[in-house]
Write an enzyme that holds these catalytic residues in place. Structure first.
Site, mmCIF file in Angstrom:
data_model
loop_
_atom_site.group_PDB
_atom_site.id
_atom_site.type_symbol
_atom_site.label_atom_id
_atom_site.label_comp_id
_atom_site.label_asym_id
_atom_site.label_seq_id
_atom_site.Cartn_x
_atom_site.Cartn_y
_atom_site.Cartn_z
ATOM 1 N N CYS A 60 -16.921 -3.209 -30.406
ATOM 2 C CA CYS A 60 -17.979 -2.049 -29.924
ATOM 3 C C CYS A 60 -17.541 -0.918 -29.386
ATOM 4 O O CYS A 60 -16.577 -0.950 -28.775
ATOM 5 C CB CYS A 60 -18.890 -3.064 -28.726
ATOM 6 S SG CYS A 60 -19.460 -4.601 -29.366
ATOM 7 N N SER A 61 -18.152 0.303 -29.517
ATOM 8 C CA SER A 61 -17.466 1.497 -29.049
ATOM 9 C C SER A 61 -17.956 1.335 -27.488
ATOM 10 O O SER A 61 -18.924 0.648 -27.011
ATOM 11 C CB SER A 61 -18.069 2.561 -29.650
ATOM 12 O OG SER A 61 -19.703 2.328 -29.782
ATOM 13 N N HIS A 64 -17.463 6.902 -27.403
ATOM 14 C CA HIS A 64 -18.595 7.448 -28.114
ATOM 15 C C HIS A 64 -19.399 8.297 -27.087
ATOM 16 O O HIS A 64 -20.477 7.804 -26.684
ATOM 17 C CB HIS A 64 -19.405 6.518 -28.777
ATOM 18 C CG HIS A 64 -20.530 6.914 -29.387
ATOM 19 N ND1 HIS A 64 -20.742 8.293 -30.065
ATOM 20 C CD2 HIS A 64 -21.705 6.209 -29.817
ATOM 21 C CE1 HIS A 64 -21.907 8.307 -30.577
ATOM 22 N NE2 HIS A 64 -22.442 7.009 -30.615
ATOM 23 N N CYS A 81 -27.299 9.725 -31.510
ATOM 24 C CA CYS A 81 -25.673 9.646 -31.758
ATOM 25 C C CYS A 81 -25.374 10.847 -32.830
ATOM 26 O O CYS A 81 -24.406 11.066 -32.986
ATOM 27 C CB CYS A 81 -25.471 8.279 -32.312
ATOM 28 S SG CYS A 81 -25.632 6.981 -31.268
#
Length: 396
Positions: A212-213, A341, A87
Protein backbone atom coordinates in the site's frame (compact mmCIF):
# COMPACT_ATOMS: atom_id res chain seq x y z
CA UNK A 1 -3.93 27.05 -33.59
CA UNK A 2 -1.89 24.12 -32.26
CA UNK A 3 1.65 24.60 -30.99
CA UNK A 4 4.31 22.27 -29.62
CA UNK A 5 4.61 22.31 -25.83
CA UNK A 6 7.49 21.19 -23.62
CA UNK A 7 8.17 20.61 -19.95
CA UNK A 8 11.50 22.34 -19.41
CA UNK A 9 12.18 21.31 -15.80
CA UNK A 10 11.01 21.58 -12.23
CA UNK A 11 11.60 20.70 -8.61
CA UNK A 12 9.99 19.20 -5.54
CA UNK A 13 10.07 19.04 -1.78
CA UNK A 14 11.11 16.10 0.34
CA UNK A 15 8.11 13.79 0.75
CA UNK A 16 6.93 12.08 3.91
CA UNK A 17 5.43 12.93 7.28
CA UNK A 18 6.40 16.58 7.24
CA UNK A 19 5.98 19.15 9.99
CA UNK A 20 5.41 21.72 7.25
CA UNK A 21 1.99 23.29 6.64
CA UNK A 22 0.17 23.28 3.28
CA UNK A 23 1.47 26.81 2.66
CA UNK A 24 5.01 25.77 3.59
CA UNK A 25 4.91 22.93 1.08
CA UNK A 26 3.59 25.18 -1.68
CA UNK A 27 6.36 27.70 -1.10
CA UNK A 28 9.04 25.02 -0.82
CA UNK A 29 7.87 23.29 -4.00
CA UNK A 30 7.65 26.57 -5.90
CA UNK A 31 11.12 27.65 -4.81
CA UNK A 32 12.59 24.29 -5.80
CA UNK A 33 10.99 24.62 -9.23
CA UNK A 34 12.35 28.08 -9.92
CA UNK A 35 15.77 27.19 -8.48
CA UNK A 36 16.01 24.31 -10.97
CA UNK A 37 15.52 26.64 -13.97
CA UNK A 38 17.78 29.65 -13.41
CA UNK A 39 16.54 31.63 -16.41
CA UNK A 40 12.88 31.49 -15.32
CA UNK A 41 11.33 33.35 -12.40
CA UNK A 42 7.90 34.21 -11.01
CA UNK A 43 7.75 37.26 -13.28
CA UNK A 44 7.74 34.96 -16.35
CA UNK A 45 4.68 32.94 -15.37
CA UNK A 46 1.51 33.73 -17.34
CA UNK A 47 -0.63 30.81 -16.17
CA UNK A 48 -0.79 28.88 -12.89
CA UNK A 49 -2.43 25.48 -12.43
CA UNK A 50 -2.50 23.94 -8.95
CA UNK A 51 -3.27 20.24 -8.40
CA UNK A 52 -4.76 19.80 -4.93
CA UNK A 53 -7.28 17.18 -3.81
CA UNK A 54 -8.48 17.94 -0.31
CA UNK A 55 -7.01 21.16 1.11
CA UNK A 56 -10.51 21.94 2.43
CA UNK A 57 -10.29 18.95 4.78
CA UNK A 58 -6.55 18.58 5.34
CA UNK A 59 -5.74 22.29 5.66
CA UNK A 60 -9.15 23.98 6.11
CA UNK A 61 -8.43 26.10 3.04
CA UNK A 62 -10.18 26.51 -0.27
CA UNK A 63 -9.47 28.89 -3.23
CA UNK A 64 -5.85 27.74 -3.10
CA UNK A 65 -4.62 28.72 -6.58
CA UNK A 66 -4.67 32.50 -5.90
CA UNK A 67 -3.08 31.77 -2.53
CA UNK A 68 -0.21 29.92 -4.25
CA UNK A 69 0.27 32.87 -6.61
CA UNK A 70 0.52 35.16 -3.60
CA UNK A 71 2.93 32.86 -1.76
CA UNK A 72 5.24 32.61 -4.79
CA UNK A 73 5.04 36.25 -5.84
CA UNK A 74 3.32 35.55 -9.16
CA UNK A 75 1.03 38.06 -10.85
CA UNK A 76 -1.07 35.80 -13.05
CA UNK A 77 -2.31 37.89 -15.96
CA UNK A 78 -3.79 35.20 -18.18
CA UNK A 79 -5.07 32.02 -16.53
CA UNK A 80 -5.27 30.52 -13.04
CA UNK A 81 -7.05 27.42 -11.73
CA UNK A 82 -7.00 24.69 -9.13
CA UNK A 83 -7.70 21.18 -10.48
CA UNK A 84 -9.33 18.42 -8.43
CA UNK A 85 -9.59 14.95 -9.91
CA UNK A 86 -8.64 12.87 -6.88
CA UNK A 87 -5.35 11.04 -7.50
CA UNK A 88 -5.14 12.34 -11.09
CA UNK A 89 -5.32 16.01 -10.05
CA UNK A 90 -1.67 16.66 -10.86
CA UNK A 91 -1.93 15.21 -14.37
CA UNK A 92 -5.17 17.12 -14.90
CA UNK A 93 -3.31 20.35 -14.10
CA UNK A 94 -0.58 19.34 -16.57
CA UNK A 95 -3.14 18.62 -19.24
CA UNK A 96 -4.90 21.97 -18.85
CA UNK A 97 -1.59 23.87 -18.96
CA UNK A 98 -0.55 21.92 -22.07
CA UNK A 99 -3.85 22.64 -23.83
CA UNK A 100 -3.71 26.35 -22.94
CA UNK A 101 -0.21 26.73 -24.39
CA UNK A 102 -0.98 24.56 -27.42
CA UNK A 103 -4.01 26.76 -28.13
CA UNK A 104 -1.92 29.93 -27.99
CA UNK A 105 -3.51 31.29 -24.82
CA UNK A 106 -0.24 31.14 -22.87
CA UNK A 107 3.48 30.84 -23.51
CA UNK A 108 4.66 29.92 -20.00
CA UNK A 109 2.79 28.08 -17.24
CA UNK A 110 3.64 26.77 -13.80
CA UNK A 111 2.02 23.53 -12.68
CA UNK A 112 2.31 22.88 -8.94
CA UNK A 113 0.87 19.88 -7.08
CA UNK A 114 0.52 20.14 -3.30
CA UNK A 115 -0.94 17.88 -0.62
CA UNK A 116 -0.70 17.97 3.17
CA UNK A 117 -2.11 14.70 4.52
CA UNK A 118 -0.36 13.97 7.84
CA UNK A 119 -2.17 15.82 10.62
CA UNK A 120 -0.80 13.89 13.60
CA UNK A 121 -1.69 10.45 14.88
CA UNK A 122 -4.70 11.75 16.80
CA UNK A 123 -6.24 12.93 13.52
CA UNK A 124 -5.73 9.69 11.57
CA UNK A 125 -9.46 8.75 11.69
CA UNK A 126 -10.24 12.12 10.08
CA UNK A 127 -7.59 11.52 7.41
CA UNK A 128 -8.96 8.07 6.63
CA UNK A 129 -12.55 9.31 6.47
CA UNK A 130 -11.45 12.08 4.14
CA UNK A 131 -9.85 9.53 1.83
CA UNK A 132 -13.16 7.65 1.70
CA UNK A 133 -14.72 10.78 0.15
CA UNK A 134 -12.92 9.93 -3.10
CA UNK A 135 -15.41 7.12 -3.61
CA UNK A 136 -19.16 7.71 -3.62
CA UNK A 137 -19.53 8.63 0.05
CA UNK A 138 -23.28 8.02 0.28
CA UNK A 139 -23.15 4.51 -1.16
CA UNK A 140 -19.58 3.26 -0.78
CA UNK A 141 -17.60 5.41 1.66
CA UNK A 142 -20.05 5.14 4.57
CA UNK A 143 -19.92 1.36 4.29
CA UNK A 144 -16.18 1.29 4.91
CA UNK A 145 -15.04 0.96 1.32
CA UNK A 146 -11.74 2.77 1.65
CA UNK A 147 -8.86 2.24 -0.79
CA UNK A 148 -7.24 -0.94 0.67
CA UNK A 149 -10.35 -3.15 0.58
CA UNK A 150 -11.32 -1.74 -2.81
CA UNK A 151 -7.99 -2.67 -4.40
CA UNK A 152 -7.97 -5.96 -2.50
CA UNK A 153 -11.08 -6.92 -4.48
CA UNK A 154 -9.13 -6.34 -7.69
CA UNK A 155 -6.24 -8.42 -6.40
CA UNK A 156 -8.54 -11.28 -5.40
CA UNK A 157 -10.32 -11.25 -8.74
CA UNK A 158 -7.11 -11.01 -10.78
CA UNK A 159 -5.68 -13.94 -8.83
CA UNK A 160 -8.85 -15.93 -9.41
CA UNK A 161 -9.10 -15.19 -13.14
CA UNK A 162 -5.45 -15.31 -14.17
CA UNK A 163 -3.46 -17.09 -11.47
CA UNK A 164 -1.61 -13.98 -10.31
CA UNK A 165 0.36 -14.87 -7.17
CA UNK A 166 1.14 -13.32 -3.83
CA UNK A 167 4.84 -13.52 -4.77
CA UNK A 168 4.26 -11.42 -7.90
CA UNK A 169 2.58 -8.69 -5.84
CA UNK A 170 5.62 -8.66 -3.57
CA UNK A 171 7.98 -8.34 -6.52
CA UNK A 172 6.24 -5.12 -7.61
CA UNK A 173 6.42 -3.55 -4.16
CA UNK A 174 10.04 -4.63 -3.60
CA UNK A 175 11.10 -3.25 -7.00
CA UNK A 176 9.55 0.14 -6.39
CA UNK A 177 10.63 0.55 -2.77
CA UNK A 178 14.18 -0.41 -3.73
CA UNK A 179 14.12 2.15 -6.55
CA UNK A 180 12.92 4.74 -4.04
CA UNK A 181 15.96 4.08 -1.85
CA UNK A 182 17.96 5.75 -4.65
CA UNK A 183 15.59 8.74 -4.88
CA UNK A 184 16.56 11.69 -2.74
CA UNK A 185 13.08 13.05 -1.98
CA UNK A 186 11.26 9.70 -1.48
CA UNK A 187 9.35 8.92 1.71
CA UNK A 188 10.74 5.39 1.99
CA UNK A 189 14.52 5.15 1.83
CA UNK A 190 15.37 1.49 2.45
CA UNK A 191 15.99 -1.34 0.02
CA UNK A 192 13.66 -4.23 0.68
CA UNK A 193 13.27 -7.78 -0.58
CA UNK A 194 10.04 -9.52 -1.60
CA UNK A 195 9.90 -11.69 1.52
CA UNK A 196 9.72 -8.56 3.68
CA UNK A 197 6.71 -7.41 1.66
CA UNK A 198 4.95 -10.75 2.14
CA UNK A 199 5.79 -10.82 5.85
CA UNK A 200 4.45 -7.32 6.55
CA UNK A 201 1.10 -7.08 8.37
CA UNK A 202 -1.97 -8.04 6.39
CA UNK A 203 -4.24 -5.04 5.75
CA UNK A 204 -6.95 -6.28 3.36
CA UNK A 205 -6.35 -9.82 2.05
CA UNK A 206 -4.35 -10.44 -0.04
CA UNK A 207 -2.77 -6.97 0.37
CA UNK A 208 -0.19 -6.44 3.08
CA UNK A 209 1.09 -3.19 4.58
CA UNK A 210 3.95 -2.81 2.11
CA UNK A 211 1.60 -3.36 -0.83
CA UNK A 212 0.00 0.00 0.00
CA UNK A 213 1.22 3.52 -0.78
CA UNK A 214 1.75 5.87 2.14
CA UNK A 215 -0.03 8.86 3.66
CA UNK A 216 2.31 11.54 2.40
CA UNK A 217 2.97 15.28 2.51
CA UNK A 218 4.73 16.85 -0.44
CA UNK A 219 4.76 19.21 -3.40
CA UNK A 220 6.18 19.10 -6.92
CA UNK A 221 6.29 21.66 -9.72
CA UNK A 222 7.12 21.84 -13.42
CA UNK A 223 7.20 24.67 -15.95
CA UNK A 224 5.65 24.25 -19.39
CA UNK A 225 6.53 26.45 -22.35
CA UNK A 226 5.72 26.95 -26.00
CA UNK A 227 8.37 25.70 -28.39
CA UNK A 228 9.83 29.16 -29.00
CA UNK A 229 10.20 29.85 -25.28
CA UNK A 230 11.42 26.34 -24.42
CA UNK A 231 14.29 26.50 -26.89
CA UNK A 232 15.54 29.65 -25.15
CA UNK A 233 15.79 27.76 -21.85
CA UNK A 234 17.00 24.22 -22.56
CA UNK A 235 18.31 21.88 -25.25
CA UNK A 236 16.69 18.86 -23.58
CA UNK A 237 13.00 19.06 -22.78
CA UNK A 238 10.08 16.66 -22.46
CA UNK A 239 7.75 17.35 -25.38
CA UNK A 240 4.12 16.43 -24.82
CA UNK A 241 3.11 14.43 -27.87
CA UNK A 242 -0.07 12.69 -26.75
CA UNK A 243 -2.70 12.71 -24.04
CA UNK A 244 -5.76 10.61 -23.36
CA UNK A 245 -8.42 10.34 -20.70
CA UNK A 246 -11.38 8.04 -20.21
CA UNK A 247 -14.10 7.90 -17.57
CA UNK A 248 -16.96 5.56 -16.93
CA UNK A 249 -20.38 7.02 -16.16
CA UNK A 250 -20.30 7.75 -12.45
CA UNK A 251 -18.11 6.96 -9.49
CA UNK A 252 -20.02 4.28 -7.56
CA UNK A 253 -18.55 0.79 -7.63
CA UNK A 254 -21.80 -0.73 -8.89
CA UNK A 255 -21.07 0.94 -12.25
CA UNK A 256 -17.59 -0.56 -12.65
CA UNK A 257 -17.32 -2.74 -15.77
CA UNK A 258 -15.12 -5.37 -14.05
CA UNK A 259 -12.97 -6.15 -11.03
CA UNK A 260 -10.00 -7.59 -12.87
CA UNK A 261 -9.12 -4.75 -15.23
CA UNK A 262 -9.63 -1.14 -16.26
CA UNK A 263 -10.93 -0.75 -19.83
CA UNK A 264 -10.85 3.02 -19.23
CA UNK A 265 -7.04 2.82 -18.96
CA UNK A 266 -6.90 0.95 -22.25
CA UNK A 267 -9.04 3.61 -23.95
CA UNK A 268 -7.08 6.51 -22.48
CA UNK A 269 -3.73 5.02 -23.42
CA UNK A 270 -4.87 4.24 -26.96
CA UNK A 271 -5.94 7.86 -27.42
CA UNK A 272 -2.54 9.05 -26.22
CA UNK A 273 -0.72 6.50 -28.40
CA UNK A 274 -2.69 7.52 -31.49
CA UNK A 275 -1.80 11.19 -30.95
CA UNK A 276 1.86 10.39 -30.33
CA UNK A 277 2.14 7.98 -33.27
CA UNK A 278 2.95 4.96 -31.09
CA UNK A 279 2.08 1.59 -32.62
CA UNK A 280 3.82 -0.77 -30.17
CA UNK A 281 4.06 0.69 -26.65
CA UNK A 282 6.26 -2.09 -25.30
CA UNK A 283 8.81 -1.56 -28.07
CA UNK A 284 8.59 2.24 -28.22
CA UNK A 285 8.23 3.39 -24.60
CA UNK A 286 11.48 3.40 -22.64
CA UNK A 287 10.33 4.66 -19.23
CA UNK A 288 6.89 4.77 -17.61
CA UNK A 289 5.64 6.39 -14.42
CA UNK A 290 2.39 4.59 -13.62
CA UNK A 291 -0.08 4.64 -10.76
CA UNK A 292 1.02 1.91 -8.34
CA UNK A 293 -1.11 3.05 -5.39
CA UNK A 294 -1.23 -0.67 -4.55
CA UNK A 295 0.94 -3.45 -5.94
CA UNK A 296 -1.98 -5.01 -7.84
CA UNK A 297 -2.50 -1.70 -9.66
CA UNK A 298 0.85 -1.88 -11.43
CA UNK A 299 0.23 -5.47 -12.51
CA UNK A 300 -3.13 -4.60 -14.07
CA UNK A 301 -1.66 -1.48 -15.67
CA UNK A 302 1.04 -3.52 -17.45
CA UNK A 303 -1.83 -5.16 -19.29
CA UNK A 304 -4.08 -2.16 -19.91
CA UNK A 305 -1.24 0.07 -21.11
CA UNK A 306 -0.17 -2.53 -23.67
CA UNK A 307 3.05 -3.78 -22.07
CA UNK A 308 1.72 -7.28 -21.31
CA UNK A 309 -1.05 -9.51 -22.61
CA UNK A 310 -4.30 -9.75 -20.66
CA UNK A 311 -3.76 -11.78 -17.50
CA UNK A 312 0.03 -11.79 -17.95
CA UNK A 313 0.91 -8.77 -15.81
CA UNK A 314 2.14 -10.93 -12.95
CA UNK A 315 4.42 -12.86 -15.28
CA UNK A 316 5.70 -9.55 -16.70
CA UNK A 317 7.17 -8.51 -13.33
CA UNK A 318 8.31 -12.05 -12.54
CA UNK A 319 10.32 -12.11 -15.77
CA UNK A 320 11.99 -8.81 -14.81
CA UNK A 321 10.61 -6.93 -17.79
CA UNK A 322 9.59 -3.80 -15.82
CA UNK A 323 12.89 -3.27 -14.01
CA UNK A 324 15.15 -0.34 -14.88
CA UNK A 325 17.16 -2.57 -17.24
CA UNK A 326 14.08 -4.42 -18.54
CA UNK A 327 11.92 -3.98 -21.63
CA UNK A 328 10.33 -0.83 -20.19
CA UNK A 329 11.56 0.82 -16.99
CA UNK A 330 8.46 1.19 -14.82
CA UNK A 331 8.55 3.58 -11.87
CA UNK A 332 12.31 4.12 -11.66
CA UNK A 333 11.85 6.86 -9.03
CA UNK A 334 10.03 4.35 -6.82
CA UNK A 335 6.43 4.96 -7.76
CA UNK A 336 3.74 5.70 -5.22
CA UNK A 337 4.75 2.65 -3.20
CA UNK A 338 8.25 3.98 -2.64
CA UNK A 339 7.97 7.76 -2.95
CA UNK A 340 4.63 8.05 -1.18
CA UNK A 341 1.45 9.53 -2.61
CA UNK A 342 0.69 13.20 -1.81
CA UNK A 343 -2.39 13.08 -3.97
CA UNK A 344 -2.24 16.34 -5.94
CA UNK A 345 1.54 16.23 -6.33
CA UNK A 346 1.97 12.68 -7.67
CA UNK A 347 1.22 13.30 -11.35
CA UNK A 348 3.46 16.38 -11.40
CA UNK A 349 6.34 14.45 -9.82
CA UNK A 350 5.91 11.70 -12.41
CA UNK A 351 6.24 14.27 -15.21
CA UNK A 352 9.33 15.73 -13.57
CA UNK A 353 10.89 12.26 -13.34
CA UNK A 354 10.45 11.62 -17.06
CA UNK A 355 11.87 15.07 -17.86
CA UNK A 356 14.92 14.45 -15.67
CA UNK A 357 15.38 10.98 -17.18
CA UNK A 358 15.56 12.64 -20.59
CA UNK A 359 18.00 15.23 -19.25
CA UNK A 360 20.15 12.57 -17.54
CA UNK A 361 20.00 14.30 -14.15
CA UNK A 362 18.67 11.50 -11.94
CA UNK A 363 20.94 9.32 -9.80
CA UNK A 364 23.16 7.07 -11.91
CA UNK A 365 21.85 3.85 -10.34
CA UNK A 366 18.30 4.55 -11.47
CA UNK A 367 19.04 6.27 -14.78
CA UNK A 368 17.40 4.53 -17.73
CA UNK A 369 19.75 3.93 -20.64
CA UNK A 370 19.20 6.65 -23.28
CA UNK A 371 15.40 7.06 -22.92
CA UNK A 372 13.61 8.90 -25.71
CA UNK A 373 9.93 8.20 -25.00
CA UNK A 374 8.11 8.19 -21.66
CA UNK A 375 4.60 7.64 -20.34
CA UNK A 376 2.60 8.98 -17.40
CA UNK A 377 -0.47 7.20 -16.04
CA UNK A 378 -2.83 8.04 -13.19
CA UNK A 379 -6.10 6.54 -12.06
CA UNK A 380 -8.54 8.28 -9.78
CA UNK A 381 -11.65 7.66 -7.72
CA UNK A 382 -12.90 4.11 -7.88
CA UNK A 383 -10.63 3.52 -10.84
CA UNK A 384 -13.37 5.28 -12.78
CA UNK A 385 -11.06 7.81 -14.45
CA UNK A 386 -7.72 7.07 -16.14
CA UNK A 387 -5.36 9.69 -17.54
CA UNK A 388 -2.36 9.00 -19.78
CA UNK A 389 0.27 11.32 -21.28
CA UNK A 390 3.14 10.55 -23.66
CA UNK A 391 6.37 12.57 -23.50
CA UNK A 392 9.23 12.56 -26.00
CA UNK A 393 12.80 13.78 -25.69
CA UNK A 394 12.74 14.74 -29.35
CA UNK A 395 9.78 16.13 -31.23
CA UNK A 396 7.94 13.60 -33.37
Amino acid sequence: MTRNVAIVGGGQTNWGDRKATWKDLAQEGGKATFDAIPDVGPEDIEGLFVGAVQPERFANQTHVAPMVAELLGIDVDEMIARTELACASGQAALRYAWLAIAAGQLDVALVLGVEKMNLGREHMPEVQSSMANVLDREFDGVNGLAAPPFFAWYAQRHMHEYGTTREQLSLVAAKNKTNASKTEFAQFQSEIDPDEITDSPEIAPPLHLYDCSGITDGAAGVILMSEEKAREVTDTAAWITGSGQSSMAGNSINNLPSFDGWPQARKASQSAYDQAGIDDPLAEIDVAEIHDCFSISEIIEYEELGFAEEGKGGQFIEDGRSYIDGDVAVNPRGGLLGCGHPLGATGVSQALEITQQFQGTVADDRQVDNPTTGLLHNLSGSGSVHSVMVLDRDQR
